[in-house]
Design an enzyme around this catalytic site. Structure first.
Site: not given
Lengths: 364, 428
Positions: B11, B101-102
């Site tokens: 993350d 973003d993860e």
């Protein structure tokens, strides 16, 4: 009833009738073939309520009568030894015997009285040359749809006018039009949508026989070759206006060698299966045929062509394209094109046959 | 469940803010917020002052007077997010990106190539730092849920490996708010009953939880607190659905509202499908009413859909059906569209105009024309920006509050409801 026929004659007639008898009929009698023996001769009949056939069998009648035989009789007769075959049925009994050589079968049968009355078309018949008519029907009929959800497209439009029979079929992806010569129809113009299947069966029944008698009524058509008669229900509905669908002009009108093109499509088409298109890329002087199947790989082949103008690429279903090229006569193929999203037109040399084909839209 | 901690949750830390600080060195070490009227993302420096995403801009300034607001640079976020995902994907094919973003990774099969999961996690962190320039936190554990909690504990810029057998020891003291699905409202309801740690949640009985949060949610939270999470990392980079949703506040679902919102969502979903050269046959619409009650309706079409207009029409039809079944619900708070049953966009055999023209079929003349129009729109947008051209109803609507680009980055895939094509749920 008792008849004796040769295995060959009986097997052929049973096979023809058996194809019309419905394999998945809701009414059991429709899956049967009616055999009628009279002093005038023996006749087989079958119907699935859409198509009906009556055909004579060369046989000697020892006792007249009639019976409904199961379709399996066709398989049995075909497998018997050559020589005479005897079919016997006693009026009212539930079985018929079938024997030939040392084999003997007792088959469950139904009573002829339970069979539906076959349609009789009383309209005036036109006599047309069988060979050309049936060849045209066969060529055009291949473009008809098999999708029962669109009944009109499962038929061939037959238009009798002047001295020609125009036939048109389309499955919406391609459209085929051709003409056959007929005796002058005078002022009368007759149009009907005949199930493509009826014409295909008719072509199989015909055996190089001279004249075909065609009669079109409101909802039935009748085709007679000698004593063999096929009647078919006509398809109700409005057939697409084929004249409007075929563009008047094409930006490109290219001449290709038929055999060479078929060779290329045969090779490259191996990689254009399952809905992936074969791509035709045109640039000045060259046509490159290519196909890509993501799991397998890609192939391409170039042939010379008198192409001028802005290069472009069009995709086609290779089966449809090949069927179109194959359906043409002669050594040359003319391919008319406008754009990658407009239909292409295939024509041969010196006849009126047209095969219009919609492209596959390419993703790139 | 794997016996080793082979599942990683990676993350990126304060992603949008970190990107701004990466691309504008003068912002480094300073409290910044992406957004304006609303804080879309805050840097760690700003978070220290209590600034958090979703907060009104004025409130954020009160908390942190030195806060610098920056406008988002959405194409940079996408590009850098993709670069990071490329690095992650180099370590295992079993990678599941769950947002910009993860991502989850299962590196159980990568030991021979790259070593133990903790070594892989360290290598990933170093590469993302060196090659992209961004901080990324990683949690490693035996389940997805635990790995995600571990990565939250690892932040900022850290690595936490939960050893097998040490799960209870790790989880028990952590606050319940880290459990997937426990938001502030649920947390306060649990706290009212004295449940503040994951350990307490795990030891409570399902029967005790039911009156607090509802039976279904209670069972789910109880299972997660006990580290019972059978989900597998769904390999392959290609998603099984594409979706978008729009929170609406509270609105009365007039035809006008449905047309605007679903038109807008359909445009985003269909454009994403087309960009990925995909199309899907199942359309699912979710309608959420007040009180987080939501219903889904789905429809499986004969032919795959990637056309904006067709998707919008199908979605409106489904939304109307859902509303008609719930005549007591006067207001909706969220609408979502997702398309699943995805396949590569087929190369469509075009049809002559001979049959009934069904615009929802790609091969029909109108269906083909719709897709051709969409492709033209896509290429105009590619050159001149996504607001340069669009369908009138959503384009002229004043409803969009958050920039579309941001929504797109933040979008999660919505899943189709129950297989029967209808589903009712209460959001947890």
């Amino acid at each position: 009833m008792r008849i004796v026929a040769t295995k060959k004659d009986l097997a052929a007639a049973l096979a023809s009738a058996g194809r019309i008898a419905s394999a998945k009929a809701t009414m059991p009698v429709l899956s049967m073939v009616r055999l009628t023996a009279a002093e005038t001769g023996v006749e087989l009949a079958a119907t699935d309520m859409e198509l009906s056939v009556r055909l004579p069998v060369e046989a000697s009648v020892e006792e007249s009568g009639s019976v409904l035989l199961p379709r399996v009789a066709s398989d049995i007769v075909r497998s018997l030894a050559d020589g005479p075959v005897t079919i016997e049925h006693r009026a009212g009994e539930g079985v018929a015997t079938l024997s030939g050589g040392n084999s003997s079968f007792t088959l469950n049968c139904l009573q002829a009285a339970d069979y539906p009355e076959l349609p009789d078309v009383s309209s005036a018949e036109s006599e047309v040359p069988a060979e050309e008519f049936l060849a045209t029907a066969e060529r055009v009929g291949k473009a008809a749809s098999r999708d029962e959800m669109r009944p009109v497209l499962t038929g061939v439009l037959l238009r009798l006018a002047g001295t020609e029979a125009v036939m048109v079929a389309t499955d919406s992806y391609r459209l085929a039009v051709d003409r056959a010569a007929v005796p002058d129809q005078g002022e009368s113009v007759t149009e009907a949508i005949v199930p493509a299947r009826a014409l295909a069966e008719l072509a199989r029944l015909a055996d190089g026989q001279g004249a075909l008698r065609v009669a079109l009524a409101d909802n039935q058509a009748s085709f007679a070759l000698g004593d063999t008669r096929l009647t078919s229900r006509l398809i109700d509905g409005q057939f697409p206006d084929y004249n409007q669908l075929i563009p008047d002009e094409f930006d490109h009108d290219l001449v290709l060698d038929r055999a060479e093109l078929l060779g290329v499509l045969g090779r490259i088409g191996i990689l254009a299966q399952r809905g992936t298109p074969v791509r035709l890329a045109f640039e000045t002087g060259t046509l490159t045929v290519s196909a890509t199947q993501s799991e397998l790989g890609e192939g391409s082949e170039s042939i010379p062509v008198a192409f001028e103008g802005e290069a472009f690429e069009v995709g086609f279903n290779v089966e449809f394209l090949r069927a179109g090229v194959e359906s043409l006569d002669g050594e040359e193929v003319r391919l008319g094109l406008i754009s990658p999203l407009r239909p292409g037109l295939l024509r041969g040399e010196g006849d009126d046959y047209r095969y219009l084909l919609m492209p596959i839209r390419l993703n790139t | 469940m794997s016996e080793r901690p082979s599942i990683l949750h990676a993350d990126l830390d304060a992603f949008y803010a970190s990107v701004e600080q990466l691309l504008r060195p003068e912002l480094r070490g300073r409290p910044i917020a992406v957004g304006g009227g609303v804080v879309l993302a805050a840097s760690y420096e700003a978070k220290r002052f209590g600034v958090s995403s979703g907060m009104a801009g004025g409130r954020a300034r009160e908390l942190c007077p030195d806060l610098t607001f920056v406008k988002g640079r959405f194409s940079d976020y996408q590009r850098l997010g993709d670069e990071v995902m490329d690095i992650l994907g180099a370590y295992t094919p079993a990678m599941q990106r769950i947002s910009i973003d993860e991502a989850f990774l299962d590196v159980g099969g990568s030991r021979r190539l790259f070593g133990e999961p903790d070594a892989i996690a360290r290598a990933i962190r170093a590469r993302v730092r060196d090659e992209v320039g961004l901080p990324i936190s990683i949690g490693a554990a035996t389940t997805q849920h635990l790995a995600k909690i571990a990565s939250q504990v690892a932040k900022p810029d850290g690595l936490v490996v939960v050893p097998p057998g040490g799960e209870r020891e790790f989880l028990d003291p952590l606050p319940v708010g880290l459990v997937w699905g426990v938001g502030p409202a649920t947390a306060s309801r649990l706290a009212a009953d004295g449940i503040t740690t994951i350990g307490q949640l795990a030891r409570s009985s399902r029967a005790d939880l039911a009156p607090l949060v509802g039976g279904q949610v209670g069972s789910k939270l109880h299972a997660l607190a006990n580290n019972d999470d059978p989900r597998q990392v769904r390999s392959a980079g290609r998603g099984r659905s594409v979706g978008a949703q729009s929170a609406l506040g509270r609105v009365i679902p007039t035809d006008q509202v449905l047309g605007e919102v679903l038109g807008h969502l359909a445009d985003r979903v269909a454009a994403r499908l087309r960009a990925a050269r995909r199309a899907g046959r199942t359309v699912t619409v979710r309608v959420r009413f007040r009180g987080l009650r939501s219903v889904t309706r789905s429809l499986t079409l004969d032919e795959p859909v990637a056309s904006t207009l067709t998707l919008r029409e199908v979605a409106e039809q489904l939304a109307r059906a859902a509303l008609a079944d719930h005549p007591d619900e006067r207001e909706v708070t969220l609408l979502a569209i997702s398309v699943s049953n995805l396949d590569d966009q087929p190369e469509v055999q075009l049809e002559l105009p001979v049959a009934r023209d069904d615009p929802h079929r790609q091969s029909s003349p109108t269906g083909a024309a719709r897709l051709a129009l969409d492709r033209s729109v896509d290429s105009v947008r590619e050159r001149f920006g996504r607001t340069s051209v669009g369908y009138a109803t959503p384009a002229l609507s004043k409803r969009a509050l958050v920039p579309d680009e941001f929504r797109e980055l933040a979008e999660r895939e919505v899943r189709p409801g129950q297989s029967a094509g209808r589903g009712e749920e209460r959001d947890g």
